[in-house]
Enzyme design. Structure first.
Site, PDB file in Angstrom:
ATOM      1  N   CYS A 159       0.861  -1.185   0.000  1.00 54.89           N
ATOM      2  CA  CYS A 159       0.000   0.000   0.000  1.00 54.89           C
ATOM      3  C   CYS A 159       0.897   1.234   0.000  1.00 54.89           C
ATOM      4  O   CYS A 159       1.179   1.804   1.057  1.00 54.89           O
ATOM      5  CB  CYS A 159      -0.907  -0.027   1.224  1.00 54.89           C
ATOM      6  SG  CYS A 159      -2.221   1.208   1.181  1.00 54.89           S
ATOM      7  N   CYS A 353      -7.664   6.311  -8.481  1.00 58.00           N
ATOM      8  CA  CYS A 353      -6.976   6.652  -7.236  1.00 58.00           C
ATOM      9  C   CYS A 353      -6.609   8.129  -7.213  1.00 58.00           C
ATOM     10  O   CYS A 353      -6.150   8.668  -8.224  1.00 58.00           O
ATOM     11  CB  CYS A 353      -5.719   5.800  -7.099  1.00 58.00           C
ATOM     12  SG  CYS A 353      -5.059   5.779  -5.423  1.00 58.00           S
TER      13      CYS A 353
END
Length: 430
Positions: A159, A353
């Site tokens: 991540c 994103c």
């Protein structure tokens, strides 16, 4: 009657409950199991860590919301899943039987894999709201007594977006405090290059992020393996493309935030057939576990192979829209099973994103998230910060309303040509 249980009430599990409720028959029952009653919007944690948000701004108590939708709620949390017995052992020692289980637990944070890492060691975290609040106290101390910053991710992390976000947000917050000139900053990552993101880049994320880091005087070390952390000091090994040791770094810091590697939570780890060696849930293209076909999984807990070979372990992120496409597929597939049909919905795993810098940001669209892609696009601008703020408000409103998706969301995705499910083609019987 069938009983569907959703294990976990994070970003994926909460929306899963709302969408699953719409797919049930009148006689079916739905229960959410979670440790505690509070939903926390994790993407806002970088803002919490510099004081731009308070806890109450980004959390929602789910008790009344789930009850209002006719969804059962067990806030004791799960001690262990017993898939052979079709039941979950809860932390209070009781058991909950299920006909279908959706695992949406998120990850276990593997701080212990690097000595001195994490909130119980010498670095901060933004993975949980409590971590972010503790990081805010340390940030306040940094402003009072400036010194070097080390930000980044540990080998095996999956991540990377929040690490980049937080580096830039720290830069913005320190400039506003007129202290940035007293704070050298280094970004440390196992990625083979800046902007890899565990996805081998999306569009020109390499060029965009490198440019932004140069502009903001953030140095970086890639192919970095952190070996240990001591008070005010981080030790990292930089490796070559073949994995051999290239350079050793001793990095002093007054403040550090490093994202850990993830692994499966203890409630599912080590269950043969259910998880891989790292504890992530094995799934097929329908989000269904091959060994236990009444078990499905969504979100960060899902096992996804790495994208290509890298000198150091670099995991694949599971981003918001990607997770929501998993949710839609699982709801459709369990809905089909309840009605005597076979699962046929396949998530697109498309990704949109928004990486916020506090005053601007970088956005990317990957369709699908895992390459090769049909769409591979990224862009930088002030509009990204505004879009991230808007998304935060929208998503929290959606949770408070108990809705999986609104008309406006469907309209926007249609306009952008983004779909959550692949076209369904009848498959011949084996």
């Amino acid at each position: 009657m069938s009983h569907v249980v959703v294990l976990g009430a994070g970003l994926g599990g909460t929306i899963m409950a709302f969408e699953m409720k719409e797919k049930l028959r009148r006689e079916d029952q739905l229960t959410v199991v979670n440790l505690g009653t509070v939903y926390s919007f994790v993407p806002s944690n970088p803002w919490v860590a510099v004081g731009w948000r308070e806890r109450e701004n980004v959390t929602v108590d789910l008790s009344a919301i789930l009850a209002g939708r006719g969804i059962g709620f067990r806030p004791e949390g799960a001690r262990r899943v017993h898939p052979k017995e079709n039941r979950i052992e809860l932390n209070d020692g009781s058991f909950l039987d299920y006909d279908y289980l959706v695992i949406a637990t998120g990850p276990d944070l593997a701080f212990d894999e690097v000595p001195g890492l994490g909130p119980d060691g010498f670095t901060q975290s933004i993975c949980q709201i409590d971590h972010a609040i503790a990081a805010k106290a340390s940030f306040d101390a940094l402003v009072q007594k400036p010194g070097p910053i080390v930000v980044g991710a540990i080998q095996g992390a999956s991540c990377f977006g929040p690490a980049y976000e937080f580096a830039f947000i720290l830069d913005t917050a320190l400039r506003r405090a007129r202290k940035r000139d007293q704070v050298p900053m280094t970004f440390v990552t196992p990625e083979p290059y800046i902007g890899h993101l565990g996805l081998d880049g999306v569009g020109d994320t390499k060029g965009l992020l490198e440019s932004a880091m140069r502009e903001r005087h953030i140095k970086w070390i890639t192919n970095a393996r952190v070996t240990r952390v001591e008070a005010g000091k981080m030790f990292a090994e930089e490796v070559g493309d073949d994995g051999s040791l290239k350079t050793s770094h001793e990095l002093p810091f007054a403040y550090s935030m490093m994202l850990p590697a993830f692994r499966g939570v203890p409630a599912v780890a080590g269950i043969e057939g259910l998880t891989n060696p790292r504890g992530f849930i094995a799934i097929d293209k329908h989000q269904r576990n091959p060994a236990f076909p009444n078990v499905f999984a969504i979100g960060v807990c899902v096992a996804i192979p790495p994208v290509g070979k890298t000198p150091l372990p670099v995991g694949v992120p599971k981003t918001g829209l990607m997770i929501e496409s998993m949710v839609t597929a699982v709801a459709a597939n369990i809905g089909a099973l309840l009605r005597g049909a076979e699962p046929n919905a396949v998530a697109t795993w498309n990704a949109v994103c928004l990486a916020d810098f506090g005053d601007e940001g970088i956005a990317f669209v990957a369709q699908p998230q895992i390459p090769p892609r049909n769409v591979n696009w990224s862009s930088r601008g002030k509009w990204v910060h505004a879009a991230k703020v808007g998304f935060e408000r929208y998503f929290l409103h959606k949770v408070r309303q108990g809705k999986a998706e609104t008309f406006y969301e469907r309209l926007m995705l249609d306009v952008l040509g983004i779909r959550k499910l692949k076209d369904i083609h009848p498959e011949p019987a084996e």
